[in-house]
Design a protein around this motif. Sequence first.
Motif, short mmCIF file in Angstrom:
data_model
loop_
_atom_site.label_atom_id
_atom_site.label_comp_id
_atom_site.label_asym_id
_atom_site.label_seq_id
_atom_site.Cartn_x
_atom_site.Cartn_y
_atom_site.Cartn_z
N ASP A 92 -5.63 -9.40 0.41
CA ASP A 92 -4.40 -9.26 -0.35
C ASP A 92 -4.86 -8.60 -1.65
O ASP A 92 -6.04 -8.43 -1.86
N ILE A 93 -3.94 -8.23 -2.54
CA ILE A 93 -4.39 -7.57 -3.76
C ILE A 93 -5.16 -8.57 -4.63
O ILE A 93 -4.79 -9.73 -4.73
N MET A 94 -6.28 -8.11 -5.21
CA MET A 94 -7.09 -9.01 -6.01
C MET A 94 -7.29 -8.43 -7.40
O MET A 94 -7.73 -7.30 -7.56
N ASP A 95 -6.97 -9.24 -8.40
CA ASP A 95 -7.24 -8.85 -9.77
C ASP A 95 -8.69 -9.26 -10.06
O ASP A 95 -9.04 -10.42 -9.89
N PRO A 96 -9.54 -8.32 -10.49
CA PRO A 96 -10.95 -8.67 -10.73
C PRO A 96 -11.10 -9.85 -11.69
O PRO A 96 -12.09 -10.58 -11.63
N ASN A 133 4.23 -7.07 0.53
CA ASN A 133 3.49 -5.94 -0.05
C ASN A 133 4.06 -5.57 -1.41
O ASN A 133 3.83 -4.48 -1.91
N VAL A 134 4.85 -6.45 -2.02
CA VAL A 134 5.55 -6.10 -3.24
C VAL A 134 4.95 -6.85 -4.42
O VAL A 134 4.66 -8.04 -4.32
N VAL A 135 4.76 -6.14 -5.52
CA VAL A 135 4.29 -6.77 -6.75
C VAL A 135 5.52 -7.27 -7.49
O VAL A 135 6.41 -6.48 -7.82
N HIS A 189 5.87 0.70 0.93
CA HIS A 189 6.24 -0.19 2.03
C HIS A 189 6.76 -1.49 1.44
O HIS A 189 6.00 -2.31 0.97
N ARG A 190 8.11 -1.64 1.47
CA ARG A 190 8.66 -2.81 0.80
C ARG A 190 9.13 -3.87 1.80
O ARG A 190 10.02 -4.63 1.52
N ASN A 191 8.60 -3.81 3.00
CA ASN A 191 8.80 -4.93 3.92
C ASN A 191 10.25 -5.09 4.32
O ASN A 191 10.74 -6.20 4.51
N HIS A 192 10.92 -3.96 4.44
CA HIS A 192 12.32 -3.95 4.81
C HIS A 192 12.61 -4.77 6.06
O HIS A 192 13.57 -5.52 6.11
N GLU A 193 11.74 -4.63 7.06
CA GLU A 193 12.04 -5.28 8.34
C GLU A 193 11.79 -6.77 8.28
O GLU A 193 12.54 -7.56 8.85
N LYS A 194 10.73 -7.17 7.59
CA LYS A 194 10.47 -8.61 7.47
C LYS A 194 11.61 -9.27 6.70
O LYS A 194 12.13 -10.30 7.11
N ILE A 227 -1.18 1.83 9.29
CA ILE A 227 -0.51 2.99 8.70
C ILE A 227 0.24 2.63 7.43
O ILE A 227 0.23 3.39 6.46
N LEU A 228 0.88 1.47 7.40
CA LEU A 228 1.65 1.12 6.21
C LEU A 228 0.86 0.21 5.28
O LEU A 228 0.92 0.35 4.06
N MET A 229 0.13 -0.73 5.84
CA MET A 229 -0.73 -1.56 5.01
C MET A 229 -2.11 -0.92 4.97
O MET A 229 -2.34 0.10 5.59
N TRP A 230 -3.00 -1.57 4.24
CA TRP A 230 -4.34 -0.99 4.16
C TRP A 230 -5.26 -1.72 5.14
O TRP A 230 -4.98 -2.83 5.58
N GLU A 231 -6.34 -1.06 5.48
CA GLU A 231 -7.35 -1.63 6.39
C GLU A 231 -7.93 -2.87 5.71
O GLU A 231 -8.34 -2.81 4.55
#
Lengths: 580, 221, 221
Positions: free
Chosen positions: B187-191, B127-129, A256-261, A131-135
Amino acid sequence: MSEQVVATEQDLLLSRFPEVVKPDERKGYDGYIVDAKALLDFAKTLRDDLGYDYLSSVTGVDYLPEGKMEVVYHAYKTTGGAPLVFKVQVPRENPVVPSLVSIYPGADFQEREAWDLLGIKFEGHPNLKRILMWEGFHGHPLRKDWHEPYYEEEHKPYKSRWPEGKAFRAEDRNPFGKNVDYPAGFDPAKWTPDISDALIYEGLGRIDKPRDDLPTEQIIVNLGPQHPSTHGVFRMVVTLDGETIVDLEPVMGYLHRNHEKIGERNTWLMNMPFTDRLDYLSPMSNNFGYALAVEKLLGVKPPERAEYIRVIMAELTRIQNHIFAIGMFLNDMGAFFTPSLYAIEERELILDVFEAVAGSRMMVNYFRFGGVARDIPEDVMKKIHDLAFERLPRRIDELDRYLTNSEIVRARGEGVGVLPAEKAIAFSAAGPVLRASGVPYDVRRAEPYGIYDRFDFDVAVRYHGDVYDRYLIRMDEVRQSIRIIQQALKQIPEGPIMTGKPQYQHRVPPGESYGRVEGPKGELGFYVVSNGKGNPWRYHVRAPSFINLTALAEMTRGHKVADIVVILGSIDIVLGEVDR
Amino acid sequence: MSTDDLNSPEYKDKIPEELQGTVAITTLDRIYNWGRRNSLWPMMFGLACCAIEMICTAAARFDFARFGMEVMRSSPRQADVMIVAGTVTKKMLPQVVRLYNQMADPKYVVAMGACASGGGPFKEGYNVVSGIDKYLPVDVYIPGCPPTPQALIYGLMKLQQKVDKQSIKEVYSNAGKEIPIPVLGPDIMDPRDYEKIREYTLKKAEAEAQAATAAESAQSA
Amino acid sequence: MDGTGILKGLAVTFKRMLDTYIDDFKRGKKRYYTEEGIRYRQSAEVKGIFTVQYPDEKLPVPEEFRFVPFLVYDEGPNGERKDRCTACGICSKVCPAQCIWIKRATNPKTGRPIPHSEEFYIDIDMCMNCGLCAEYCPFDSIKMDHDYELATYDRHRDNILNKERLLKPASYYAQIRPLNYAREEEAKRQAEEAKRKAAEARAKRMAARKKAAPPKKEDKS
């Protein structure tokens, strides 16, 4: 008497579920440990026989040293009272727990979150996706043995900062110069791009129409994540039949900025300024909830004056949040920006108070365990006085006059997005959304915290459950908040504002604690677990905006596409809290 | 020739005397920039906490309409300033880059707040850039968490100063260049980084295999 | 229906506009560009226009306002700088974003640490302006600044502040936070007074003991 009730409850549960339900006897813990097999029956008994009809919070805890995963549930009665906590323990390697969605639909998103972040499988969940991250994201990040790319140490403070500190940027130590890491053996050329979208589109409901009806094509439309009316980076995938909404799925995690982690790496005090950034429109309430949760564990109580200051600040927060919400809601209705401008003007004056007392307009970081950071200066006290006794009541009446009977508001609000009471409870809706549906549930009354039992105020409640009522509820609540502030200003005593000496390292006794407050968006809860060290072992936020969204699909179905933004605006979400 | 030279008597005196009251001279750059500077249209694009301060800047008290910026456009096609107001997450990044690509040239990026500049307090998050400048060219960085509306206006004035100093040639030299859109993988990938990623993961796999065999042999011994 | 709603709405905005002119008329020139005017626009009785025209007039920040931290140094009588920091490391330990780096100085002869910081860095791209460092500093050495005009074109060059850029004189601190400064100075004075009194009392006690004790004892020891 209440002890007796608890005793009979316990007897009933233990006698009905011998062997499979045991009281949680760990030190500092509370509630029951339920065997996974008996969970569904147990929950059914709670809901149907004991009246615990409201499942407030579902979350997981990773007990790495014991090799266990635990799912923690907090259930309440909507008639008020203390929570009933129950837990399910499963082995860490293969954590499978039966899903409670069939009994409490409000568990839907929360179970998905636990799956996403902790990898706990909920058997029987209708839609168990991330839900928060992507598949396709590697791993379940809240597990204790999962490390982020910029991982430095298990806990803050980091040793590299002092006494041999040399400034560096974390990206300079990463082979890619960015916050990324990839699993071993991964080949980007073989990667099939993100499948989340396909999964969402597949899962959406469609309707079968009779042949002789007008043949229309059902199309899928994405609203957001960049959309002026989604109140941030929120996305809704909608199936439309003509202009009518057939089905809707909210997609989140874009903030989702990973508040809990991060919260579990932080020390107890360090989390205080982070809570400001949850629901950034009502920082004082967030501070309040977190302070309550930790104070329960520490066993400290703030002095009288601090209690009053807390109430004044929390209510000012509610006012500024609600008037901002009303302004933005009018934006969504098509009255672009003028009502917002008027609302923001009042909000600015309240922010001035925050700035003078706490130091920042939005990120107040004002509460401390056992008190507040600073006293209110004399001149600011006078300003609060002026606001509470003169300006705000006048201005609220003015807004009321302009808006409440406005043609647009009535035409677009009445009968739109109806959520009946029983559904509101089932979906664990909270705050104004719940109360607009005719359920007079307010944590300040249902389980008073701080000194709320001393004030004379009404719990606002409306009965239609539509968008218009949710707007009215906010107006009512602002008035009640002003009433509370007026009483608090009259009663506030002189005295200290902090119990004990201010300290920055807290030894928190082991145990769990759940602190909840009635935030402007609804019940805001903090579930914290301490293992006796300087950092929380688990730090979870029960975010009202997030859980209120569970009911969004239900509210929108059958309405026109233009109503989506209005319905969303009436829930009043803040993405910082939805995604955390 | 710098634009300031135009004010020197050497040029001024070349205007016929009878026209001096009615004619002003300027360079094309200067008049062009004057127009651009005073009609910077920001995109209505809020990510997080800073977006609220951005709304407050647009509202009555601070009112950046005074700088010709009141038309906040929801469509990137009609905007020329992207105020990155808040934490950019990996999940949002492809959309942010796409929005940037869709903006009309010449375009500018303002990183508002600590998060957009360098990740801010959330920098360590998975998940943060950590800084939008890793993906987009940023023109002005505004520190603060969040920057107050006045700090934002100061930053926007800095941007205006920057616009003032550009020449038309410079402005359009980069026009039409698209930034490859990052892909969500494990993870995020820059082409542009694919080669590097493959090398890195291969090395990592080898190291892991070696460690495993070492552990095995240690066990058997 | 029949459009009265629109008329009503227009009347509301029109009244607001009139309010501005009425207020302008009542207060005359004092309404704009004066301290008094800004204070009026901050007060609870403001009517009509609300805008503070940054940068021509600036909304004053309250004493407790916090932006990024700075280090305080005391000025000696000959203009020498004596920074208050003792490199105790509390600020870097309490910092939630972990954006403070301190290198403790050592005595070059003995290699032992001395209470002085050799280097001090703050990464303002991570700083969340929370003010915990200033709150818990026992030496009143790190404080939160009021200066929010920090926008830059290059964060890599400008946004990690070193000691050079962080140090500001105590007089500046006294100017931006007069009440806090006065309170802290008073506390310091009292602490010193108490210390002096304690020392005096101790000296007196010692003298009295000396008197009381027979002189033989001294010979023995």
